[in-house]
Design a protein around this motif. Structure first.
Motif, PDB file in Angstrom:
ATOM      1  N   TYR A   1     -39.512  11.783  12.051  1.00  0.00           N
ATOM      2  CA  TYR A   1     -38.633  12.328  11.022  1.00  0.00           C
ATOM      3  C   TYR A   1     -37.190  12.043  11.428  1.00  0.00           C
ATOM      4  O   TYR A   1     -36.779  12.343  12.554  1.00  0.00           O
ATOM      5  CB  TYR A   1     -38.886  13.815  10.838  1.00  0.00           C
ATOM      6  N   VAL A   2     -36.445  11.425  10.510  1.00  0.00           N
ATOM      7  CA  VAL A   2     -35.084  10.979  10.790  1.00  0.00           C
ATOM      8  C   VAL A   2     -34.133  11.670   9.813  1.00  0.00           C
ATOM      9  O   VAL A   2     -34.300  11.556   8.589  1.00  0.00           O
ATOM     10  CB  VAL A   2     -34.941   9.454  10.643  1.00  0.00           C
ATOM     11  N   GLY A   3     -33.145  12.389  10.343  1.00  0.00           N
ATOM     12  CA  GLY A   3     -32.131  13.018   9.524  1.00  0.00           C
ATOM     13  C   GLY A   3     -30.994  12.048   9.245  1.00  0.00           C
ATOM     14  O   GLY A   3     -30.436  11.447  10.170  1.00  0.00           O
ATOM     15  N   ILE A   4     -30.646  11.882   7.969  1.00  0.00           N
ATOM     16  CA  ILE A   4     -29.629  10.917   7.547  1.00  0.00           C
ATOM     17  C   ILE A   4     -28.593  11.662   6.718  1.00  0.00           C
ATOM     18  O   ILE A   4     -28.888  12.147   5.622  1.00  0.00           O
ATOM     19  CB  ILE A   4     -30.258   9.777   6.719  1.00  0.00           C
ATOM     20  N   GLY A   5     -27.378  11.785   7.233  1.00  0.00           N
ATOM     21  CA  GLY A   5     -26.339  12.561   6.573  1.00  0.00           C
ATOM     22  C   GLY A   5     -25.721  11.840   5.383  1.00  0.00           C
ATOM     23  O   GLY A   5     -25.882  10.628   5.200  1.00  0.00           O
ATOM     24  N   SER A   6     -24.999  12.597   4.576  1.00  0.00           N
ATOM     25  CA  SER A   6     -24.314  12.047   3.407  1.00  0.00           C
ATOM     26  C   SER A   6     -23.197  11.108   3.836  1.00  0.00           C
ATOM     27  O   SER A   6     -22.774  11.096   4.991  1.00  0.00           O
ATOM     28  CB  SER A   6     -23.742  13.176   2.553  1.00  0.00           C
ATOM     29  N   ASN A   7     -22.709  10.346   2.877  1.00  0.00           N
ATOM     30  CA  ASN A   7     -21.626   9.407   3.154  1.00  0.00           C
ATOM     31  C   ASN A   7     -20.275   9.952   2.735  1.00  0.00           C
ATOM     32  O   ASN A   7     -19.292   9.202   2.660  1.00  0.00           O
ATOM     33  CB  ASN A   7     -21.890   8.080   2.434  1.00  0.00           C
ATOM     34  N   SER A   8     -20.192  11.261   2.454  1.00  0.00           N
ATOM     35  CA  SER A   8     -18.956  11.847   1.956  1.00  0.00           C
ATOM     36  C   SER A   8     -19.085  13.364   2.014  1.00  0.00           C
ATOM     37  O   SER A   8     -20.122  13.909   2.421  1.00  0.00           O
ATOM     38  CB  SER A   8     -18.705  11.410   0.516  1.00  0.00           C
ATOM     39  N   ASN A   9     -18.045  14.039   1.590  1.00  0.00           N
ATOM     40  CA  ASN A   9     -18.080  15.496   1.499  1.00  0.00           C
ATOM     41  C   ASN A   9     -18.934  15.946   0.309  1.00  0.00           C
ATOM     42  O   ASN A   9     -19.906  16.678   0.468  1.00  0.00           O
ATOM     43  CB  ASN A   9     -16.666  16.056   1.367  1.00  0.00           C
ATOM     44  N   ILE A  10     -18.585  15.468  -0.900  1.00  0.00           N
ATOM     45  CA  ILE A  10     -19.340  15.852  -2.101  1.00  0.00           C
ATOM     46  C   ILE A  10     -19.547  14.663  -3.030  1.00  0.00           C
ATOM     47  O   ILE A  10     -19.527  14.815  -4.261  1.00  0.00           O
ATOM     48  CB  ILE A  10     -18.641  16.986  -2.870  1.00  0.00           C
ATOM     49  N   GLY A  11     -19.729  13.474  -2.489  1.00  0.00           N
ATOM     50  CA  GLY A  11     -20.039  12.316  -3.308  1.00  0.00           C
ATOM     51  C   GLY A  11     -18.843  11.557  -3.821  1.00  0.00           C
ATOM     52  O   GLY A  11     -18.973  10.734  -4.735  1.00  0.00           O
ATOM     53  N   GLU A  12     -17.667  11.766  -3.215  1.00  0.00           N
ATOM     54  CA  GLU A  12     -16.459  11.126  -3.735  1.00  0.00           C
ATOM     55  C   GLU A  12     -16.417   9.615  -3.497  1.00  0.00           C
ATOM     56  O   GLU A  12     -15.544   8.922  -4.034  1.00  0.00           O
ATOM     57  CB  GLU A  12     -15.207  11.783  -3.147  1.00  0.00           C
ATOM     58  N   ARG A  13     -17.322   9.070  -2.717  1.00  0.00           N
ATOM     59  CA  ARG A  13     -17.386   7.617  -2.552  1.00  0.00           C
ATOM     60  C   ARG A  13     -18.214   6.944  -3.639  1.00  0.00           C
ATOM     61  O   ARG A  13     -18.351   5.720  -3.657  1.00  0.00           O
ATOM     62  CB  ARG A  13     -17.978   7.269  -1.177  1.00  0.00           C
TER      63      ARG A  13
ATOM     64  N   LEU B   1     -21.979   7.301  -6.202  1.00  0.00           N
ATOM     65  CA  LEU B   1     -23.409   7.485  -5.952  1.00  0.00           C
ATOM     66  C   LEU B   1     -24.034   6.300  -5.240  1.00  0.00           C
ATOM     67  O   LEU B   1     -25.012   6.451  -4.507  1.00  0.00           O
ATOM     68  CB  LEU B   1     -24.127   7.759  -7.274  1.00  0.00           C
ATOM     69  N   SER B   2     -23.476   5.095  -5.443  1.00  0.00           N
ATOM     70  CA  SER B   2     -24.064   3.935  -4.772  1.00  0.00           C
ATOM     71  C   SER B   2     -23.956   4.046  -3.259  1.00  0.00           C
ATOM     72  O   SER B   2     -24.824   3.548  -2.531  1.00  0.00           O
ATOM     73  CB  SER B   2     -23.383   2.648  -5.254  1.00  0.00           C
ATOM     74  N   ALA B   3     -22.900   4.720  -2.759  1.00  0.00           N
ATOM     75  CA  ALA B   3     -22.732   4.911  -1.318  1.00  0.00           C
ATOM     76  C   ALA B   3     -23.669   5.974  -0.768  1.00  0.00           C
ATOM     77  O   ALA B   3     -23.805   6.109   0.449  1.00  0.00           O
ATOM     78  CB  ALA B   3     -21.290   5.285  -1.004  1.00  0.00           C
ATOM     79  N   GLU B   4     -24.298   6.736  -1.670  1.00  0.00           N
ATOM     80  CA  GLU B   4     -25.169   7.829  -1.238  1.00  0.00           C
ATOM     81  C   GLU B   4     -26.649   7.489  -1.351  1.00  0.00           C
ATOM     82  O   GLU B   4     -27.498   8.375  -1.210  1.00  0.00           O
ATOM     83  CB  GLU B   4     -24.865   9.088  -2.065  1.00  0.00           C
ATOM     84  N   GLU B   5     -26.965   6.236  -1.595  1.00  0.00           N
ATOM     85  CA  GLU B   5     -28.375   5.858  -1.668  1.00  0.00           C
ATOM     86  C   GLU B   5     -29.040   6.087  -0.314  1.00  0.00           C
ATOM     87  O   GLU B   5     -28.556   5.630   0.724  1.00  0.00           O
ATOM     88  CB  GLU B   5     -28.506   4.394  -2.076  1.00  0.00           C
ATOM     89  N   ASP B   6     -30.146   6.816  -0.331  1.00  0.00           N
ATOM     90  CA  ASP B   6     -30.879   7.168   0.893  1.00  0.00           C
ATOM     91  C   ASP B   6     -30.004   7.940   1.875  1.00  0.00           C
ATOM     92  O   ASP B   6     -30.170   7.832   3.098  1.00  0.00           O
ATOM     93  CB  ASP B   6     -31.454   5.928   1.577  1.00  0.00           C
ATOM     94  N   ARG B   7     -29.064   8.730   1.382  1.00  0.00           N
ATOM     95  CA  ARG B   7     -28.240   9.583   2.232  1.00  0.00           C
ATOM     96  C   ARG B   7     -28.496  11.045   1.855  1.00  0.00           C
ATOM     97  O   ARG B   7     -29.043  11.350   0.802  1.00  0.00           O
ATOM     98  CB  ARG B   7     -26.753   9.260   2.074  1.00  0.00           C
TER      99      ARG B   7
ATOM    100  N   GLY C   1     -29.856  20.858  -2.816  1.00  0.00           N
ATOM    101  CA  GLY C   1     -28.684  21.109  -3.632  1.00  0.00           C
ATOM    102  C   GLY C   1     -27.566  20.101  -3.572  1.00  0.00           C
ATOM    103  O   GLY C   1     -26.830  19.947  -4.551  1.00  0.00           O
ATOM    104  N   TRP C   2     -27.377  19.439  -2.411  1.00  0.00           N
ATOM    105  CA  TRP C   2     -26.199  18.583  -2.277  1.00  0.00           C
ATOM    106  C   TRP C   2     -26.266  17.387  -3.220  1.00  0.00           C
ATOM    107  O   TRP C   2     -27.320  16.777  -3.339  1.00  0.00           O
ATOM    108  CB  TRP C   2     -26.080  18.077  -0.825  1.00  0.00           C
ATOM    109  N   PRO C   3     -25.174  16.990  -3.865  1.00  0.00           N
ATOM    110  CA  PRO C   3     -23.851  17.630  -3.830  1.00  0.00           C
ATOM    111  C   PRO C   3     -23.613  18.642  -4.944  1.00  0.00           C
ATOM    112  O   PRO C   3     -22.566  19.265  -5.004  1.00  0.00           O
ATOM    113  CB  PRO C   3     -22.920  16.425  -4.019  1.00  0.00           C
ATOM    114  N   TYR C   4     -24.602  18.800  -5.828  1.00  0.00           N
ATOM    115  CA  TYR C   4     -24.374  19.535  -7.072  1.00  0.00           C
ATOM    116  C   TYR C   4     -24.292  21.043  -6.867  1.00  0.00           C
ATOM    117  O   TYR C   4     -23.606  21.746  -7.619  1.00  0.00           O
ATOM    118  CB  TYR C   4     -25.475  19.205  -8.079  1.00  0.00           C
ATOM    119  N   SER C   5     -24.975  21.546  -5.872  1.00  0.00           N
ATOM    120  CA  SER C   5     -24.981  22.997  -5.653  1.00  0.00           C
ATOM    121  C   SER C   5     -25.104  23.276  -4.168  1.00  0.00           C
ATOM    122  O   SER C   5     -25.434  22.393  -3.371  1.00  0.00           O
ATOM    123  CB  SER C   5     -26.132  23.655  -6.419  1.00  0.00           C
ATOM    124  N   TYR C   6     -24.842  24.530  -3.799  1.00  0.00           N
ATOM    125  CA  TYR C   6     -24.958  24.947  -2.404  1.00  0.00           C
ATOM    126  C   TYR C   6     -25.707  26.270  -2.339  1.00  0.00           C
ATOM    127  O   TYR C   6     -25.724  27.040  -3.297  1.00  0.00           O
ATOM    128  CB  TYR C   6     -23.582  25.068  -1.746  1.00  0.00           C
TER     129      TYR C   6
END
Length: 445
Positions: free
Chosen positions: A212-224, A226-232, A296-301
């Motif tokens: 199991y591999v944890g892969i973090g987001s590429n931004s705080n709330i998706g400001e880069r 959605l293409s930068a958040e593929e598989d993130r 929830g990320w990035p839409y809700s917390y």
């Protein structure tokens, strides 16, 4: 000149934001944290604890416990793996280097850098051997070199797995081995484009068939975008034999450490949540990792609490968002997770040790300690306890804990401190000297 004026104005905004940085008395721990109203700010209220060094002092542990530095002058130690023969592997590195999008990102990056070690990451794994258990390793050697920001480690059926920032690697391992040459076998590539959150946490299933591999987001709330958040902002399940992978859970912003709870064999994670909603939002958390769940990320917390900054929203997806199991407090930055097992420590026999790296974006510093979450029947059962403190003194940081590894065979807890570049060992009243020493070639002597 314009850059200097911008820096001055943003720092002024930071000071103003600090004046309204939230209710620091709110209880932000446990299964049902009290969540305040949103407090969006131009920039978060930033305060970093500048490095000072230990100057011969030690972290504070409970009465009857002993803490010892077993290795110093490392190169950004992150995570620790104890091998069956008692050898200790330490992953050292620092990755990321994503470009800054906004002026406040530049300011935040600068503030955060003030609280980090000036040492360059080692891009290696170091082996420590302490065969007689006295806390003074007789051998320290580079076990694997020329890696790329290694972080997660796992040993499965004679294979050592290393999670670089861009690939999961496999190395053949034999008990007692003191070095491994060669680049290793690539099991699968890992998402690494831009790499805002570069760390790749790793855990092996109890039967060794899945990783199991944890892969973090590429931004705080998706400001880069959605293409930068593929598989993130996901946790992958990887077949150890073939390298095939799938998304196991999603919407989990930055799962920085993974571990299996020993009584239930359930996978758990510690997660770093989003910024810029105030000092008391959003709580970082410890949660069981439930297959197919959306966190929830990035839409809700914290379940279905909407983040109004994200556009367009996805209300149908938010309806499915699950709340985490246990809040650790806002911005404590958990980076380490390990469960007590076997006899455990007196008073800390069943539960989770969490390494809290520490905040940079609130006026009242949070984290900078190792905490313990009591468990019963495989679930959190009580308020967190401080286990190791003293990393902060007079507002300055002497260390920042990252990886945490409990070793039931030797009655010890190991902590990677990436500010003082130290590996610490904690032993309890049931001292290591009372246990049979372990041969460096495996087994007991």
């Amino acid at each position: 000149m314009r850059a200097r004026l911008l820096l001055t104005s943003l720092l002024a905004a930071t000071a103003l934001a600090a004046c309204g940085s939230g209710d620091e008395s709110l209880d932000q721990t446990g299964p049902t944290p009290k969540l305040p109203a949103l407090d969006q700010t131009l920039v978060p209220p930033m305060k970093i604890a500048k490095p000072e060094g230990w100057n011969g002092e030690l972290p504070t542990v409970p009465e009857g416990f002993t803490i010892t530095p077993v290795a110093t002058d490392l190169k950004i130690p992150r995570q620790i793996l104890i091998l069956p023969n008692g050898d200790i592997l330490v992953a050292e590195g620092s990755g990321g280097h994503a470009p800054k999008l906004r002026p406040k990102d530049v300011i935040a990056g600068y503030i955060k850098s003030l609280g980090k070690s000036s040492v360059k990451g080692g891009d290696r794994i170091t082996l420590l051997r302490d065969a007689n258990g006295d806390g003074k390793p007789e051998l320290r050697t580079t076990f694997i070199k020329d890696l790329d920001a290694p972080y997660g480690l796992a040993l499965v059926n004679g294979s050592l797995y290393v999670a670089n920032q861009g690939a999961l690697l496999r190395f053949a391992y034999s008990d007692g081995q003191t070095s491994i040459a060669g680049p290793g076998e690539e099991v699968t590539k890992l998402p690494s484009v831009i790499n805002h959150h570069w760390t790749k946490s790793l855990a092996a299933s109890p039967d060794g068939s899945k990783l199991y591999v944890g892969i973090g987001s590429n931004s705080n709330i998706g400001e880069r975008g959605l293409s930068a958040e593929e598989d993130r902002a996901v946790i992958w399940e990887v077949d150890a034999a073939t390298g095939s992978n799938r998304i196991f859970v999603s919407g989990i912003r930055n799962p920085t450490a993974l571990a299996f709870e020993p009584t239930s064999s359930q996978l758990w994670a510690v997660v770093n949540e989003r910024d810029e909603l105030g000092a008391e939002l959003v709580p970082d958390y410890l949660t069981s990792v439930r297959e197919g769940s959306f966190y929830g990320w990035p839409y809700s917390y914290w379940g279905k609490h909407l983040d109004p900054r994200v556009h367009p929203q996805k209300p149908e997806l938010v309806k499915t968002a699950v709340a985490p199991d246990y809040a650790l407090g806002s911005h404590v930055a958990p980076l380490g997770l390990s469960f007590a097992s076997g006899a455990g420590f007196p008073g800390f026999a069943q539960g989770a040790f969490v390494g809290e790296h520490g905040s940079w974006n609130r006026q009242h510093l949070a984290g900078y300690k190792v905490s313990f979450i009591p468990f019963a029947a495989g679930k959190p059962a009580g308020k967190p306890k401080d286990f190791i403190t003293g990393f902060i003194k007079d507002g300055k940081a002497r260390g920042r804990p990252v990886g945490i590894t409990y070793d039931p065979a030797r009655g010890a807890l190991w902590i990677a401190d990436d500010l003082s570049n130290t590996v610490w060992r904690v032993t309890g009243p049931r001292a290591l000297a009372m246990r049979a020493p372990v041969s460096p070639l495996g087994g007991q002597r």
